[in-house]
Every structure is written in structure tokens, then in C-alpha cells.
Design a protein around this motif. Structure first.
Motif, PDB file in Angstrom:
ATOM      1  N   LEU A 177      58.790  41.343  17.370  1.00 25.97           N
ATOM      2  CA  LEU A 177      57.682  40.643  16.808  1.00 25.97           C
ATOM      3  C   LEU A 177      57.060  39.759  18.072  1.00 25.97           C
ATOM      4  CD1 LEU A 177      59.428  39.218  13.945  1.00 25.97           C
ATOM      5  CD2 LEU A 177      57.708  41.010  13.795  1.00 25.97           C
ATOM      6  N   LEU A 178      57.681  39.437  19.129  1.00 22.52           N
ATOM      7  CA  LEU A 178      57.097  38.547  20.059  1.00 22.52           C
ATOM      8  C   LEU A 178      56.280  39.417  21.026  1.00 22.52           C
ATOM      9  CD1 LEU A 178      59.952  36.067  20.777  1.00 22.52           C
ATOM     10  CD2 LEU A 178      57.700  35.614  19.516  1.00 22.52           C
ATOM     11  N   SER A 179      56.439  40.615  21.314  1.00 18.60           N
ATOM     12  CA  SER A 179      55.723  41.293  22.434  1.00 18.60           C
ATOM     13  C   SER A 179      55.197  42.465  22.037  1.00 18.60           C
ATOM     14  CB  SER A 179      56.992  41.936  23.215  1.00 18.60           C
ATOM     15  OG  SER A 179      57.811  42.564  22.758  1.00 18.60           O
ATOM     16  N   MET A 180      54.622  42.599  20.777  1.00 17.22           N
ATOM     17  CA  MET A 180      53.957  43.835  20.436  1.00 17.22           C
ATOM     18  C   MET A 180      52.523  43.752  21.191  1.00 17.22           C
ATOM     19  SD  MET A 180      55.054  45.960  17.952  1.00 17.22           S
ATOM     20  CE  MET A 180      53.773  46.420  16.637  1.00 17.22           C
ATOM     21  N   ALA A 181      52.526  44.817  21.903  1.00 15.33           N
ATOM     22  CA  ALA A 181      51.501  44.912  22.792  1.00 15.33           C
ATOM     23  C   ALA A 181      49.893  45.109  22.305  1.00 15.33           C
ATOM     24  CB  ALA A 181      51.623  45.853  24.076  1.00 15.33           C
ATOM     25  N   ALA A 182      48.919  44.336  22.741  1.00 11.21           N
ATOM     26  CA  ALA A 182      47.565  44.695  22.049  1.00 11.21           C
ATOM     27  C   ALA A 182      46.899  45.814  23.131  1.00 11.21           C
ATOM     28  CB  ALA A 182      47.138  43.221  22.374  1.00 11.21           C
TER      29      ALA A 182
ATOM     30  N   GLU B  85      53.679  46.250  30.752  1.00 13.12           N
ATOM     31  CA  GLU B  85      54.586  45.101  30.675  1.00 13.12           C
ATOM     32  C   GLU B  85      55.485  45.277  29.474  1.00 13.12           C
ATOM     33  OE1 GLU B  85      55.468  41.238  31.918  1.00 13.12           O
ATOM     34  OE2 GLU B  85      54.101  42.577  32.516  1.00 13.12           O
ATOM     35  N   GLY B  86      56.631  44.837  29.858  1.00 13.00           N
ATOM     36  CA  GLY B  86      57.673  44.991  28.721  1.00 13.00           C
ATOM     37  C   GLY B  86      58.228  46.293  28.639  1.00 13.00           C
ATOM     38  N   PHE B  87      58.152  47.211  29.400  1.00 14.79           N
ATOM     39  CA  PHE B  87      58.681  48.721  29.308  1.00 14.79           C
ATOM     40  C   PHE B  87      60.066  48.697  30.028  1.00 14.79           C
ATOM     41  CE2 PHE B  87      59.896  52.394  31.806  1.00 14.79           C
ATOM     42  CZ  PHE B  87      59.655  53.553  30.690  1.00 14.79           C
TER      43      PHE B  87
ATOM     44  N   HIS C 297      49.729  57.699  17.780  1.00 11.41           N
ATOM     45  CA  HIS C 297      50.358  58.209  19.044  1.00 11.41           C
ATOM     46  C   HIS C 297      50.099  59.488  18.992  1.00 11.41           C
ATOM     47  CE1 HIS C 297      52.861  58.624  22.225  1.00 11.41           C
ATOM     48  NE2 HIS C 297      53.777  59.594  21.775  1.00 11.41           N
ATOM     49  N   ARG C 298      50.041  60.262  17.845  1.00 10.62           N
ATOM     50  CA  ARG C 298      49.257  61.925  17.847  1.00 10.62           C
ATOM     51  C   ARG C 298      47.855  61.647  18.294  1.00 10.62           C
ATOM     52  NH1 ARG C 298      52.711  61.931  13.462  1.00 10.62           N
ATOM     53  NH2 ARG C 298      51.010  61.425  11.865  1.00 10.62           N
ATOM     54  N   LEU C 299      47.181  60.801  17.695  1.00  9.38           N
ATOM     55  CA  LEU C 299      45.710  60.578  17.998  1.00  9.38           C
ATOM     56  C   LEU C 299      45.447  60.251  19.551  1.00  9.38           C
ATOM     57  CD1 LEU C 299      44.208  58.710  14.918  1.00  9.38           C
ATOM     58  CD2 LEU C 299      44.043  61.629  15.451  1.00  9.38           C
ATOM     59  N   PHE C 300      46.312  59.362  19.984  1.00  8.17           N
ATOM     60  CA  PHE C 300      46.043  58.675  21.414  1.00  8.17           C
ATOM     61  C   PHE C 300      47.407  58.795  22.301  1.00  8.17           C
ATOM     62  CE2 PHE C 300      43.414  56.472  18.153  1.00  8.17           C
ATOM     63  CZ  PHE C 300      42.134  56.670  18.483  1.00  8.17           C
ATOM     64  N   PRO C 301      47.599  59.652  22.486  1.00  8.95           N
ATOM     65  CA  PRO C 301      49.162  60.068  23.417  1.00  8.95           C
ATOM     66  C   PRO C 301      49.122  59.326  24.711  1.00  8.95           C
ATOM     67  CG  PRO C 301      47.942  62.105  23.369  1.00  8.95           C
ATOM     68  CD  PRO C 301      47.131  61.101  22.344  1.00  8.95           C
ATOM     69  N   SER C 302      47.977  59.004  25.023  1.00  9.53           N
ATOM     70  CA  SER C 302      47.808  58.324  26.578  1.00  9.53           C
ATOM     71  C   SER C 302      47.640  56.882  26.436  1.00  9.53           C
ATOM     72  CB  SER C 302      46.637  59.019  27.372  1.00  9.53           C
ATOM     73  OG  SER C 302      45.423  58.506  26.736  1.00  9.53           O
ATOM     74  N   GLU C 303      47.716  56.250  25.277  1.00  9.04           N
ATOM     75  CA  GLU C 303      47.725  54.812  25.051  1.00  9.04           C
ATOM     76  C   GLU C 303      49.056  54.098  25.357  1.00  9.04           C
ATOM     77  OE1 GLU C 303      45.301  52.237  24.690  1.00  9.04           O
ATOM     78  OE2 GLU C 303      43.659  53.716  24.782  1.00  9.04           O
ATOM     79  N   ASP C 304      49.310  53.760  26.447  1.00 13.44           N
ATOM     80  CA  ASP C 304      50.803  53.095  26.797  1.00 13.44           C
ATOM     81  C   ASP C 304      50.854  52.053  25.723  1.00 13.44           C
ATOM     82  OD1 ASP C 304      50.243  54.552  28.797  1.00 13.44           O
ATOM     83  OD2 ASP C 304      50.084  53.045  30.516  1.00 13.44           O
ATOM     84  N   ALA C 305      49.960  51.169  25.239  1.00  9.88           N
ATOM     85  CA  ALA C 305      50.574  50.099  24.171  1.00  9.88           C
ATOM     86  C   ALA C 305      51.025  50.821  22.991  1.00  9.88           C
ATOM     87  CB  ALA C 305      49.378  49.288  24.096  1.00  9.88           C
ATOM     88  N   ILE C 306      50.234  51.732  22.532  1.00 11.72           N
ATOM     89  CA  ILE C 306      50.692  52.521  21.104  1.00 11.72           C
ATOM     90  C   ILE C 306      52.045  53.085  21.544  1.00 11.72           C
ATOM     91  CG2 ILE C 306      49.959  54.462  19.735  1.00 11.72           C
ATOM     92  CD1 ILE C 306      48.420  52.214  19.135  1.00 11.72           C
ATOM     93  N   THR C 307      52.253  53.781  22.568  1.00  8.01           N
ATOM     94  CA  THR C 307      53.760  54.283  22.864  1.00  8.01           C
ATOM     95  C   THR C 307      54.743  53.503  22.924  1.00  8.01           C
ATOM     96  OG1 THR C 307      52.575  56.158  24.587  1.00  8.01           O
ATOM     97  CG2 THR C 307      54.840  55.950  24.622  1.00  8.01           C
ATOM     98  N   LEU C 308      54.422  52.368  23.503  1.00  9.07           N
ATOM     99  CA  LEU C 308      55.625  51.267  23.611  1.00  9.07           C
ATOM    100  C   LEU C 308      55.793  50.655  22.155  1.00  9.07           C
ATOM    101  CD1 LEU C 308      57.343  49.735  25.630  1.00  9.07           C
ATOM    102  CD2 LEU C 308      55.454  47.885  25.701  1.00  9.07           C
ATOM    103  N   ASN C 309      54.686  50.544  21.493  1.00  5.64           N
ATOM    104  CA  ASN C 309      54.979  49.767  20.128  1.00  5.64           C
ATOM    105  C   ASN C 309      55.718  50.840  19.407  1.00  5.64           C
ATOM    106  OD1 ASN C 309      53.968  47.445  20.896  1.00  5.64           O
ATOM    107  ND2 ASN C 309      51.873  47.811  19.999  1.00  5.64           N
TER     108      ASN C 309
END
Length: 217
Positions: free
Chosen positions: A19-24, A135-137, A94-106
Motif C-alpha cells: 500500500l505504501l509503495s505502489m509506484a506511479a 525503486e523498491g525492486f 502488463h500484457r499491454l505494456f510489458p516494458s513499463e517497470d512500474a506496472i511489472t513491479l506492482n
């Protein structure tokens, strides 16, 4: 505190981390889309979840799915206590934007929160292999490896996270959980004490105090 309750408390630290670190996701919108993004951000920040949901839905309807919109929708649903829906949205994103790091991490965070650490690790493997570590990885990988029993890997990730963020209470809390798993009760207690002193979030401090209550001085 029974082992079951203790495991629940440790799991609560995980959920707080989510909850505290969902990347934007960062976007470069313009005009009306920018206004809708800003209004959605403001509504969510102020706790107006219905308004944030409506604004984000409008953003998708008018401009199509974007990393920001889908990530924002998942965050809203998670705040509404609907993690299964957040997981569905992030899997689609994640299927639409596989290279988006924030989506992958979330996505990995939600998978771990839902009790699938092995799946979460698979989700993060591309970032691990390409050394594309947002960040957060490091903290996330450390937590996953605690759950999958790969404690030597956990130690590497969490020590690196601690080197970068020595006063981060969430990193320290996870370091305490690692040391506890390693049988280093004194070190674990020191980590929990430092994390509790640094934690500004009432819920995180509450769970740390519960752990400290069962850790011998």
C-alpha cells in the motif's frame, strides 16, 4: 503470540509495503487528459475513491488505456479492498505494456500479497535479468525470496536496499524478518526496534510492536 498469529503479523508488514509503495507510472499527456490525470491523482490522494475511479474510467473511455490510467485504476481498487480486481487490471496492463517497470513491479506486489511468491518472482525475472531495477525492486525481491526460502538471495537484495536506504523502516522490517528466519534473534530485534522508531505510519508501527512483543530482548 502463536506462530499462526505471528505469521499473520509478518504478512501484514508485506501488505503495508504494497500500500505504501505502489509506484506511479509517469506519462506525458496534454490538454484534457492531463487535467483528468491530475484530478484523479488529487481525488485519490484525498481519499475520494469513488471520484478517483470515475475520473480514471473517464480517462480510459476518452483516450484509451495507458500505463498511468491502468496503474491508477489498480491502485484505486487495491485501496477499495479489492486486490483480486487490482490483480486483473495489472495483469492486463502488463500484457499491454510489458516494458513499463512500474506496472511489472506492482503486478509482482499484488501476486505476492495474494500468496503467490513464486509467480511474483517469475514476473520480476525480466527486470532481474536486464538489471532494470526500479525503486523498491531490491526490497521486493528480498521479500519474495524470504517467502520462497532463498535466504542467501534475500540477504543480497536487502543489504543492497539497506545500503541505499539505511533509514527506510520497511527495509529494516524485512531485514528483521530475514534475521529471524536465520535464527539471529538479537539482530532481528535490533532491526525491528530501529524500524519502529523510524516508522511514521501508525499501522506499520503497530505490527512492529507486535513482533517486538514476542522477540526476546
Amino acid at each position: 503470540m502463536t506462530p499462526h498469529i505471528r505469521k499473520t503479523v509478518a504478512g501484514a508488514i508485506l501488505s503495508l509495503g504494497l500500500l505504501l509503495s505502489m509506484a506511479a507510472c509517469q506519462t506525458t499527456p496534454s490538454g484534457e487528459s492531463l487535467n483528468l490525470e491530475n484530478e484523479s491523482r488529487t481525488a485519490l490522494r484525498e481519499g475520494h475513491l469513488k471520484a478517483a475511479y470515475r475520473l480514471t474510467s473517464l480517462l480510459v473511455a476518452r483516450f484509451g488505456p495507458s500505463p498511468f490510467a491502468l496503474n491508477q485504476m489498480a491502485l484505486i481498487q487495491n485501496r477499495r479492498k479489492k486486490p483480486a480486481e487490482a490483480l486483473r487490471i495489472l495483469s492486463h496492463a502488463h500484457r499491454l505494456f510489458p516494458s513499463e517497470d512500474a506496472i511489472t513491479l506492482n503486478l509482482a506486489k499484488i501476486e505476492l500479497y495474494q500468496g503467490s511468491p513464486a509467480t511474483a518472482r517469475l514476473t520480476l525475472l525480466p527486470l532481474l535479468a536486464e538489471k532494470r531495477w526500479p525503486e523498491g525492486f531490491r526490497t521486493m525481491m528480498g521479500r519474495i525470496d524470504i517467502e520462497t526460502g532463498q535466504l542467501s538471495e534475500t540477504s543480497i537484495f536487502l543489504h543492497e536496499a539497506l545500503r541505499r536506504h539505511p533509514d527506510n523502516p520497511l527495509v529494516l522490517a524485512n531485514m528483521g524478518l530475514l534475521n529471524e528466519r536465520l535464527g539471529l534473534a538479537k539482530k532481528a530485534r535490533q532491526d525491528f526496534l530501529k524500524a519502529e522508531a523510524l516508522a511514521s505510519d501508525g499501522a506499520l508501527r503497530k505490527h512492529l510492536l507486535a513482533l517486538l512483543g514476542t522477540t526476546a530482548p
